[in-house]
Design a protein around this motif. Structure first.
Motif, PDB file in Angstrom:
ATOM      1  N   ARG A   8      -5.028  -0.960   4.959  1.00 53.87           N
ATOM      2  CA  ARG A   8      -5.542  -0.184   3.829  1.00 53.87           C
ATOM      3  C   ARG A   8      -7.037  -0.395   3.647  1.00 53.87           C
ATOM      4  NH1 ARG A   8      -2.464   1.829  -0.273  1.00 53.87           N
ATOM      5  NH2 ARG A   8      -4.544   2.446  -0.972  1.00 53.87           N
ATOM      6  N   THR A 233       1.522   3.530 -11.550  1.00 56.80           N
ATOM      7  CA  THR A 233       0.691   4.527 -10.871  1.00 56.80           C
ATOM      8  C   THR A 233      -0.278   5.182 -11.841  1.00 56.80           C
ATOM      9  OG1 THR A 233       2.512   4.992  -9.341  1.00 56.80           O
ATOM     10  CG2 THR A 233       0.741   6.602  -9.445  1.00 56.80           C
ATOM     11  N   ASP A 293      -0.699  -0.353  -5.226  1.00 54.98           N
ATOM     12  CA  ASP A 293       0.317  -0.326  -4.175  1.00 54.98           C
ATOM     13  C   ASP A 293       0.961  -1.694  -3.983  1.00 54.98           C
ATOM     14  OD1 ASP A 293      -0.110   2.324  -3.772  1.00 54.98           O
ATOM     15  OD2 ASP A 293      -1.363   2.094  -1.996  1.00 54.98           O
ATOM     16  N   TYR A 296       3.563  -2.562  -6.629  1.00 55.31           N
ATOM     17  CA  TYR A 296       4.867  -1.935  -6.458  1.00 55.31           C
ATOM     18  C   TYR A 296       5.892  -2.929  -5.910  1.00 55.31           C
ATOM     19  CZ  TYR A 296       2.718   2.694  -6.992  1.00 55.31           C
ATOM     20  OH  TYR A 296       2.068   3.793  -7.467  1.00 55.31           O
TER      21      TYR A 296
END
Length: 320
Positions: A8, A233, A293, A296
């Motif tokens: 990422r 999110t 992310d 999560y």
């Protein structure tokens, strides 16, 4: 997980490169003469030409773009035409003020909005549910600058409880955070309500209730963790957008943050300041979404197990 994080981070490089090229191109074609802006209307033609030659303003587009990208790679975002200071230094000086507003806005939206949304879902179709929906609708409909002005009139001018503008202690940030956070509260309340309603109707929640599990444990132990994914999110996206989206609220309360810095740069056609601010905000937004992310996996173990399961399958395929 470490490989995923590295992947990422590497993906951020082409994203930031594309942002840099796009913002440079837009500013390149914006009408206006940088030399005239910097030197003023009293500058002679010879002075203007000398300035353009010295700063490479006569070079072709591709040459100036290459030079700008090379300077960014070395950590040089250029020098502000208005302040005659390093753009990166200006941004880092103003960043904490913007971060306080952005972080406070997100926290207010979560701490107040999510519990109200959960209450509305648990008490669906009740008076509390309808009241929360009405409040959320009103909060989402109010522009932040208008609410900010109303808060200044009531709490600063009439009551004298809080300062109206400027920077100082935490009391200077209360009104900006509230004015900016009401819309976030409304959005989170509605999102938490819809997410909780969807989860509450799931089969595993029905099964848990049939087994005699207490309602509190059903709501907070089974339903809430699975309903948090869209909320996380939304919070991450809001925080990322608030870093660069506080221009209006900072202008209302005269807070010298990144938003106000960008507003001044755009008004004065301070090209390097605009370009540097946009690239810096894009980098922060990418980092925030990476953190989202990763969260999560902690909130929903199924996501982590899916990632680890895919990793094991790839390793097995390689061995075969």
């Amino acid at each position: 997980m470490g490989k995923y994080i590295l992947k990422r981070i590497l993906w951020m490089i082409p994203i930031l490169l594309a942002v840099a090229i796009l913002v440079f191109t837009l500013m390149y074609f914006v009408p206006g003469d940088i030399a005239q802006i910097v030197l003023g209307s009293s500058a002679t033609q010879e002075q203007l030409e000398a300035y353009r030659e010295l700063h490479g303003l006569n070079d072709p587009y591709i040459v100036r773009l290459g030079s700008y990208l090379a300077s960014i790679l070395h950590g040089d975002f250029g020098t502000s035409y208005v302040y005659s200071t390093s753009v990166l230094s200006d941004i880092l000086t103003r960043l904490p003020r913007t971060m306080i507003i952005a972080f406070g806005t997100v926290v207010l939206g979560i701490v107040v909005g999510v519990p109200f949304g959960i209450l509305a879902a648990v008490k669906q179709d009740s008076i509390a549910d309808r009241l929360i929906l009405v409040i959320s609708l009103v909060g989402a409909s109010m522009p932040s600058f208008w609410l900010g002005l109303m808060l200044v009139i009531v709490f600063a001018l009439n009551l004298g409880w809080l300062p109206a503008f400027g920077i100082g202690g935490f009391q200077y940030y209360i009104l900006p955070i509230v004015a900016n956070g009401v819309a976030g509260f409304a959005s989170n309340a509605r999102l938490a309500r819809s997410s909780m309603l969807e989860v509450i109707r799931s089969d595993y929640v029905t099964t848990a209730r049939a087994k005699g599990v207490s309602e509190m444990k059903v709501i907070f132990g089974h339903a809430l963790p699975n309903a948090l994914i869209p909320i996380i999110t939304s919070a991450g996206s809001t925080f990322g957008m608030m870093i660069g989206g506080t221009m209006v609220i900072e202008s209302v309360f005269s807070i010298p943050g990144i938003g106000m810095y960008m507003t001044s740069a755009i008004s004065n056609r301070d090209y390097y300041a605009v370009e540097g601010s946009v690239i810096f905000i894009a980098a922060l937004f990418s980092i925030v979404m990476l953190v989202v992310d990763l969260l999560y996996a902690f909130v929903d173990p199924r996501i982590k197990s899916q990632y680890e399961g895919g990793k094991k399958r790839r390793k097995k395929d390689e061995q075969e």
